[in-house]
Structures are given as C-alpha cells and as structure tokens.
Motif scaffolding. Structure first.
Motif, mmCIF file in Angstrom:
data_model
loop_
_atom_site.group_PDB
_atom_site.id
_atom_site.type_symbol
_atom_site.label_atom_id
_atom_site.label_comp_id
_atom_site.label_asym_id
_atom_site.label_seq_id
_atom_site.Cartn_x
_atom_site.Cartn_y
_atom_site.Cartn_z
ATOM 1 N N ALA A 162 12.321 47.039 9.159
ATOM 2 C CA ALA A 162 10.953 46.360 8.869
ATOM 3 C C ALA A 162 10.848 45.210 9.260
ATOM 4 N N TYR A 199 9.246 42.703 12.406
ATOM 5 C CA TYR A 199 8.218 42.011 12.220
ATOM 6 C C TYR A 199 8.376 40.756 12.576
ATOM 7 N N GLN A 200 9.646 40.140 12.625
ATOM 8 C CA GLN A 200 9.932 38.840 13.080
ATOM 9 C C GLN A 200 9.588 38.827 14.680
ATOM 10 N N SER A 209 7.120 47.892 18.173
ATOM 11 C CA SER A 209 5.959 48.312 17.293
ATOM 12 C C SER A 209 6.425 49.932 16.875
ATOM 13 N N PHE A 257 8.898 49.021 13.952
ATOM 14 C CA PHE A 257 8.147 48.499 12.965
ATOM 15 C C PHE A 257 7.571 49.774 12.233
ATOM 16 N N LEU A 263 0.751 44.433 5.690
ATOM 17 C CA LEU A 263 2.000 44.009 6.664
ATOM 18 C C LEU A 263 1.567 44.445 7.937
ATOM 19 N N TYR A 264 1.081 45.782 7.835
ATOM 20 C CA TYR A 264 0.653 46.572 9.282
ATOM 21 C C TYR A 264 -0.314 45.670 10.103
ATOM 22 N N PHE A 274 0.959 42.444 11.284
ATOM 23 C CA PHE A 274 1.879 42.561 12.385
ATOM 24 C C PHE A 274 1.001 42.854 13.673
#
Length: 417
Positions: free
Chosen positions: A285, A289-290, A330, A333, A360-361, A364
């Motif tokens: 994750a 995410y990065q 994606s 993630f 977080l979702y 992103f």
C-alpha cells in the motif's frame, strides 16, 4: 555447654527443660561459646520437637552460621527434613535465601540432595529463591542438571512454569552456559540431540546453515560431543559427505534454506501468518500510494502549449505506458487495502480503522485523477472507482474456481483408478 549440645544431638526436650531450669541464660551464652547452636544439631538430625522449642525460645538461632558457613535450615534442607524447614520458614520466609559459606542457599543444597519435598516447601514459601545464584552464578536449575538430579530438575521446571518464571531457563552461569548447554555437555539429552524439526533439520544442520559471527565452533563441539549429526546422515542419504563435518554444498544449502523459510501449515501459527500478511499489505500500500501521488517522470511545472501544470509528464508522452502504470498500480493499491481490511476485520476501533482506509483510498484516487491529463482522466476515474468492488468479487470467484478445479482433478483421479 557440651551437655546442651548432647541433648540437641539426641533431641531430648525434657533434658533441655531441665538445663533451662538450672540455668535460664544458657541459650544466651551459646553465641559466646561456639559458632554452632543447638538448632544446628537438631536440624541436621531431624529432631522436630526440639527444633520447635529452640525456635520458640531463640528464633534468632535460625540465622546463625556455623564454622562451615551453614545455617540450621541449610542442614535441614541438605538432609531432607521438610518438617523442620517448614518450622524455620515460619520465623522468616526469606531465610530460604540465606547464603552459606560457598554462596549456596538452602534450596541449592536441597536440589543437590534430591530432596523434592524440601524444594517444594521452600518454593511455596519464597518463589524468589529460585533465582538465587551460587558464587559461580549457577541457579538451582544449573545445579540439578550438572549433578544429574533429575527429580529435583522436574520439580524446579514445574515450579518455573507454575509461577511464570520460564525466563530463568535462559539464565547463564559464569561461563555463559544455560541449562541446555549443561544438559548437552552432560549428554543427558543425547537421545534428542539429533531430533529433526518440521523442516527435517537437526540442531547441527541449523548451526551450519545459519552461521553467526562468533561461538559457532564451541557450540558445534558441544553438539558433536553429545553425538549430534546431520539429518542427511541420519537418513543415510548423502547430499554431502557423512565422513566429515564440512559445511553443506551450495545446492544443498539452498535447498535447506528454501524449505526452512517456506510456509508450513503445522509449524506457522495463524497469528504469525496474519502478522506477516499484514506487514506485506502495508508495504505494498505504501509503495503503490507513493507512485499514485508522485508518478514517474514527475509532473509539468507550468502551463505551456496545451500542457497543464500538475499533470503527469509520462501521460502526455506515452499514453499507453501511463494507462498500464495507473492500472497495475491501482490494482496493487486496492488489493493491499482489501487485505488490510480483511486481516483487521475484527480488530478493536474498527470504525476508526475503516475511516482511515477510506480516507487513504480517496486521497489516492484524487491524486491519480489530478495528475492525469484530460485524455486519460475519464478512464482513470472510472477504473479506480470500479476496482474497490471488483477486487473482492474477483478473488471470491478465483477461490471458487480453484475449488472447482480441485474437485475435477480428484474426480479424474478416481475415474483413472
């Protein structure tokens, strides 16, 4: 004074009463005349009633050391007189921790003599004496193993578990030896020194496969002196020569390493597996995410010739690569978020945890949509929006498909037979 000591030798309470009637101060004169007192003689000989009378009149005698540095409870313990030990403990339970001339406590002497009743009596009154050390920094467990007192060892191990002081098993003497080192050295566990673990490896295999910086040679010598060998030698199969003790070959080492670190259902607990999966999911994750908020190649810094500041440079130069990157990233993630949700489903603070995952979702997806150019933004938004629903369903279908495959394969095997 000699008459008093003779009476204590015989355990003659009546004679003691007569001596006290003639000289009420006789017991008070003992410390000036001798390092021993009547309680020493009574405790060594096991005269309970005489010992109780002396303790009633002069309880301080319980702590007096004789010429050899031993107290009455030392002598009672060494000779297995549990009833006298019980009476002395009533004066002061900490008297069990009184050190003798060689640093040994009453418990140490009871262990050396195999006096299990005395051991239980003292541990019931004072658990702390289990941790007392001799001058050689040996615990009672060390002494039991070193002197082959298996009955004493069983009682001590049971008490260690009962009072939840298993860490005492790892205590080391002045030479750095735990009780396991001594047990191997004494060959008391020779029958089990070649036991194999669930990966089929003996203690010697593990030592050779996972070398450390120091101490290996000494441990290897201890194991080999106790009859240790390698698993392949036990099975009469030679991945490497059984005639010498050279380290295994690279191919054998690699095979053992792979098998050792591979998941074993019977060995690895569900808690360990869940923790490992959760760590992996969090790492995935974080990595994906990065990439989502900072796409490779960076973003345009200002508007110029149809280019919009903040959009991905890669997306404007290679749309196919960008779509492939966004899609795979994606998926990774969202799968990692799904794993985190599944593995923490019954954790406390569930509402707060779900809010964190949702935030977080959203962060992103907002970042991915913001860095996508107009030509790919619709696809990006649609793709990342559908994934949270598709991912759980797809894995559910995959699991069902695998079950069906297994049923079919079993059916085919049965038909073949």
């Amino acid at each position: 004074m000699d008459i008093l000591f003779q009476a204590s030798h015989r355990g003659d309470v009546e004679e003691l009463q007569e001596l006290l009637a003639k000289n009420p101060l006789i017991l008070y004169q003992v410390p000036f005349m001798s390092a021993q007192n009547p309680l020493h003689f009574a405790s060594a000989a096991g005269h309970l009633e005489f010992a109780k009378k002396i303790l009633e009149l002069k309880p301080e005698f319980a702590r007096q050391l004789n010429e050899d540095g031993y107290s009455p409870i030392h002598l009672a313990s060494a000779n297995g007189h549990a009833d006298i030990v019980r009476e002395v403990i009533k004066v002061d339970s900490n008297i069990c921790r009184l050190e003798g001339g060689d640093g040994r406590t009453p418990l140490h002497l009871a262990v050396l003599g195999g006096k299990v009743d005395v051991i239980s009596e003292m541990l019931a009154a004072c658990e702390g004496c289990l941790e007392d050390l001799t001058m050689q920094k040996e615990t009672a467990l060390h002494l039991a193993v070193r002197h082959y007192q298996l009955a004493s060892l069983r009682v001590l191990l049971d008490w260690s578990k009962q009072i939840r002081k298993e860490e005492i098993l790892n205590m080391k003497d002045e030479h750095g030896n735990t009780i396991l080192h001594l047990a191997v050295w004494k060959k008391q566990r020779q029958a089990k020194v070649n036991a194999v673990n669930k990966s089929g490896l003996t203690a010697l295999d593990l030592l050779l496969i996972f070398p450390s910086e120091a101490g290996d040679r000494e441990i290897q010598d201890i194991l080999q002196s106790a009859g240790a060998t390698k698993a392949q030698n036990l099975n009469s199969t030679t991945c490497y020569s059984s005639a010498n003790l050279d380290p295994p070959s690279n191919s054998c080492r690699s095979k053992d390493l792979i098998d050792f670190f591979r998941f074993h259902e019977g060995r690895d607990s569900p808690s360990d597996v869940r923790t490992t999966l959760l760590v992996i999911a969090v790492l995935v994750a974080a990595a994906t995410y990065q990439v989502g908020i900072s796409p490779p190649g960076d973003v345009w810094q200002e508007d110029d010739q149809g280019l919009v500041a903040g959009t991905s440079i890669l997306a404007t130069r290679n749309v196919v690569s960008y779509i492939l990157l966004v899609s795979c990233n994606s998926i990774g993630f969202n799968v990692s978020l799904s794993m985190i949700y599944t593995l923490t489903k019954k954790f406390p603070l569930q509402t707060e945890l779900q809010v964190c995952i949702f935030a977080l979702y959203m962060t992103f997806n907002t970042a991915v949509a913001a860095t996508s150019p107009e030509s790919t933004r619709a696809f990006t938004i649609a793709f990342t929006s559908v994934l949270p629903t598709v991912v759980p369903l797809s894995f559910l279908l995959l699991r069902k498909f695998r079950v069906i495959e297994r049923i079919i394969s079993i059916f085919r095997i049965q038909r073949g037979n």
